[in-house]
Design a protein around this motif. Structure first.
Motif, PDB file in Angstrom:
ATOM      1  N   SER A 159       0.840  -1.396  -0.037  1.00 43.51           N
ATOM      2  CA  SER A 159       0.067  -0.027  -0.041  1.00 43.51           C
ATOM      3  C   SER A 159       0.873   1.322  -0.047  1.00 43.51           C
ATOM      4  N   TYR A 160       0.399   2.497  -0.725  1.00 43.84           N
ATOM      5  CA  TYR A 160       1.333   3.536  -0.701  1.00 43.84           C
ATOM      6  C   TYR A 160       1.055   4.044   0.544  1.00 43.84           C
ATOM      7  N   ASP A 161       2.793   4.401   1.058  1.00 44.35           N
ATOM      8  CA  ASP A 161       2.830   5.125   2.367  1.00 44.35           C
ATOM      9  C   ASP A 161       4.131   5.791   2.091  1.00 44.35           C
ATOM     10  N   ALA A 162       4.292   6.912   2.113  1.00 45.23           N
ATOM     11  CA  ALA A 162       5.591   7.706   1.889  1.00 45.23           C
ATOM     12  C   ALA A 162       6.121   8.368   3.352  1.00 45.23           C
ATOM     13  N   SER A 163       5.400   8.039   4.291  1.00 44.59           N
ATOM     14  CA  SER A 163       5.743   8.532   5.490  1.00 44.59           C
ATOM     15  C   SER A 163       7.281   8.350   5.974  1.00 44.59           C
ATOM     16  N   TYR A 164       7.941   9.208   6.627  1.00 49.69           N
ATOM     17  CA  TYR A 164       9.056   9.103   7.236  1.00 49.69           C
ATOM     18  C   TYR A 164       9.057   7.906   8.225  1.00 49.69           C
ATOM     19  N   ARG A 165      10.183   6.998   8.137  1.00 47.57           N
ATOM     20  CA  ARG A 165      10.321   5.906   9.193  1.00 47.57           C
ATOM     21  C   ARG A 165      11.797   5.977   9.486  1.00 47.57           C
ATOM     22  N   SER A 166      12.167   5.517  10.701  1.00 48.96           N
ATOM     23  CA  SER A 166      13.564   5.145  10.935  1.00 48.96           C
ATOM     24  C   SER A 166      13.640   3.587  10.502  1.00 48.96           C
ATOM     25  N   ILE A 167      14.597   3.406   9.613  1.00 50.16           N
ATOM     26  CA  ILE A 167      15.203   2.175   9.159  1.00 50.16           C
ATOM     27  C   ILE A 167      16.421   1.755   9.190  1.00 50.16           C
ATOM     28  N   PRO A 168      16.953   0.589   9.245  1.00 48.96           N
ATOM     29  CA  PRO A 168      18.263   0.198   9.486  1.00 48.96           C
ATOM     30  C   PRO A 168      19.203   0.894   8.405  1.00 48.96           C
ATOM     31  N   TYR A 169      20.390   0.634   8.563  1.00 47.83           N
ATOM     32  CA  TYR A 169      21.499   1.061   7.515  1.00 47.83           C
ATOM     33  C   TYR A 169      22.673   0.140   7.780  1.00 47.83           C
ATOM     34  N   PRO A 170      23.176  -0.386   6.603  1.00 50.17           N
ATOM     35  CA  PRO A 170      22.680  -0.188   5.295  1.00 50.17           C
ATOM     36  C   PRO A 170      21.419  -1.348   5.018  1.00 50.17           C
ATOM     37  N   VAL A 185      11.523   0.060   4.539  1.00 51.02           N
ATOM     38  CA  VAL A 185      10.192   0.089   5.253  1.00 51.02           C
ATOM     39  C   VAL A 185       9.376  -1.235   5.302  1.00 51.02           C
ATOM     40  N   PRO A 186       8.598  -1.412   5.965  1.00 50.20           N
ATOM     41  CA  PRO A 186       7.795  -2.836   6.147  1.00 50.20           C
ATOM     42  C   PRO A 186       7.276  -3.023   4.891  1.00 50.20           C
ATOM     43  N   ALA A 187       7.442  -4.513   4.545  1.00 52.29           N
ATOM     44  CA  ALA A 187       7.131  -5.062   3.053  1.00 52.29           C
ATOM     45  C   ALA A 187       5.662  -4.616   2.622  1.00 52.29           C
ATOM     46  N   ASP A 188       4.685  -4.327   3.455  1.00 56.00           N
ATOM     47  CA  ASP A 188       3.366  -4.013   2.914  1.00 56.00           C
ATOM     48  C   ASP A 188       3.067  -2.621   2.926  1.00 56.00           C
ATOM     49  N   ARG A 189       4.019  -1.710   2.952  1.00 56.37           N
ATOM     50  CA  ARG A 189       3.983  -0.298   2.926  1.00 56.37           C
ATOM     51  C   ARG A 189       5.141   0.002   1.914  1.00 56.37           C
ATOM     52  N   GLY A 190       5.016   1.181   1.507  1.00 57.02           N
ATOM     53  CA  GLY A 190       6.191   1.890   0.476  1.00 57.02           C
ATOM     54  C   GLY A 190       5.501   2.922  -0.454  1.00 57.02           C
ATOM     55  N   ALA A 191       6.435   3.815  -0.756  1.00 52.81           N
ATOM     56  CA  ALA A 191       6.093   4.740  -2.110  1.00 52.81           C
ATOM     57  C   ALA A 191       6.780   4.350  -3.126  1.00 52.81           C
ATOM     58  N   CYS A 192       6.570   5.262  -4.096  1.00 51.30           N
ATOM     59  CA  CYS A 192       6.971   4.784  -5.645  1.00 51.30           C
ATOM     60  C   CYS A 192       8.433   4.672  -5.703  1.00 51.30           C
ATOM     61  N   THR A 193       9.255   5.165  -4.681  1.00 54.45           N
ATOM     62  CA  THR A 193      10.551   5.223  -4.745  1.00 54.45           C
ATOM     63  C   THR A 193      11.315   3.837  -4.466  1.00 54.45           C
ATOM     64  N   ASP A 194      10.119   3.387  -3.180  1.00 53.90           N
ATOM     65  CA  ASP A 194      10.684   1.960  -2.594  1.00 53.90           C
ATOM     66  C   ASP A 194      10.556   0.834  -3.574  1.00 53.90           C
ATOM     67  N   VAL A 195       9.592   1.145  -4.580  1.00 57.70           N
ATOM     68  CA  VAL A 195       9.605   0.062  -5.534  1.00 57.70           C
ATOM     69  C   VAL A 195      10.936   0.002  -6.391  1.00 57.70           C
ATOM     70  N   VAL A 196      11.586   0.963  -6.866  1.00 58.53           N
ATOM     71  CA  VAL A 196      12.893   1.163  -7.400  1.00 58.53           C
ATOM     72  C   VAL A 196      13.881   0.853  -6.401  1.00 58.53           C
TER      73      VAL A 196
END
Length: 202
Positions: A54-65, A69-80
């Motif tokens: 589902s589309y979700d472009a909200s700011y989230r703290s994520i691990p590095y590297p 974001v959670p697999a059931d969420r993401g923005a267009c950039t997360d597809v790329v």
């Protein structure tokens, strides 16, 4: 699906009610030609269709590297990001490292590079791909695994991954996330602002 006009580069062809298709604008390669890195990018994009996010472009703290974001969420950039990660390229790390060294090169940022969000912004990805990939003609030579960026009618930036499935006119379909991750006939549905191939050597 919005009724859209064909928008190439920054020229708007007013008055049309549906995308225009032309073999001059889309010259896809046959599926058999998709090999190597491009095949992995396409595979990584299509794997996201199994359980669409589902589309979700909200700011989230994520691990590095290799953060995500959670697999059931993401923005267009997360597809790329997810498609290229499947091919062995961690855009979170790559973008963050270049932004740390060259922050002023990137159009959207805070006072310092932020690996939680910087790579999830389309203008930053456009700048990264222009620097480290190939910037190509938006009218032709679309190949599976290429990255497309658009300017939507709303003025928002958008992006997706070109895959090796074609519409009835021979135009490649795109995996993107506008409401949820989907494979759709939208390559020329909005104003195309970028056509990129990453890495340069593939």
């Amino acid at each position: 699906m919005p009724r859209a006009c064909l928008l190439v580069g920054f020229a708007i062809l007013a008055g049309c009610s549906a995308p225009i298709h032309s073999s001059r604008l889309a010259q896809p390669f046959p599926k058999a030609a998709v090999k190597g890195i491009a095949a992995k990018v396409v595979e990584g994009a299509k794997l996201q269709l199994v359980k669409p996010a589902s589309y979700d472009a909200s700011y989230r703290s994520i691990p590095y590297p290799n953060g995500d974001v959670p697999a059931d969420r993401g923005a267009c950039t997360d597809v790329v990001i997810r498609a290229l990660r499947h091919a062995g390229y961690d855009l979170q790390k790559l973008v963050h490292e270049d932004m740390k060294a060259n922050l002023s090169d990137y159009p959207v940022h805070s006072q310092r590079a932020d690996p939680n969000i910087d790579q999830r912004r389309v203008p930053n990805l456009r700048r990264f791909f222009a620097k480290f990939g190939l910037s190509l003609d938006v009218r032709k030579d679309w190949r599976p695994g290429d990255i497309v960026t658009w300017k939507l009618a709303s003025g928002k930036d958008h992006t997706g991954v070109v895959v090796n499935d074609l519409d009835d006119h021979g135009t490649p379909l795109v995996v993107h996330n506008l409401r949820q991750t989907a494979e759709e006939d939208v390559l020329f549905a909005w104003m195309v602002t970028g056509h990129y191939r990453f890495p340069k050597s593939r």
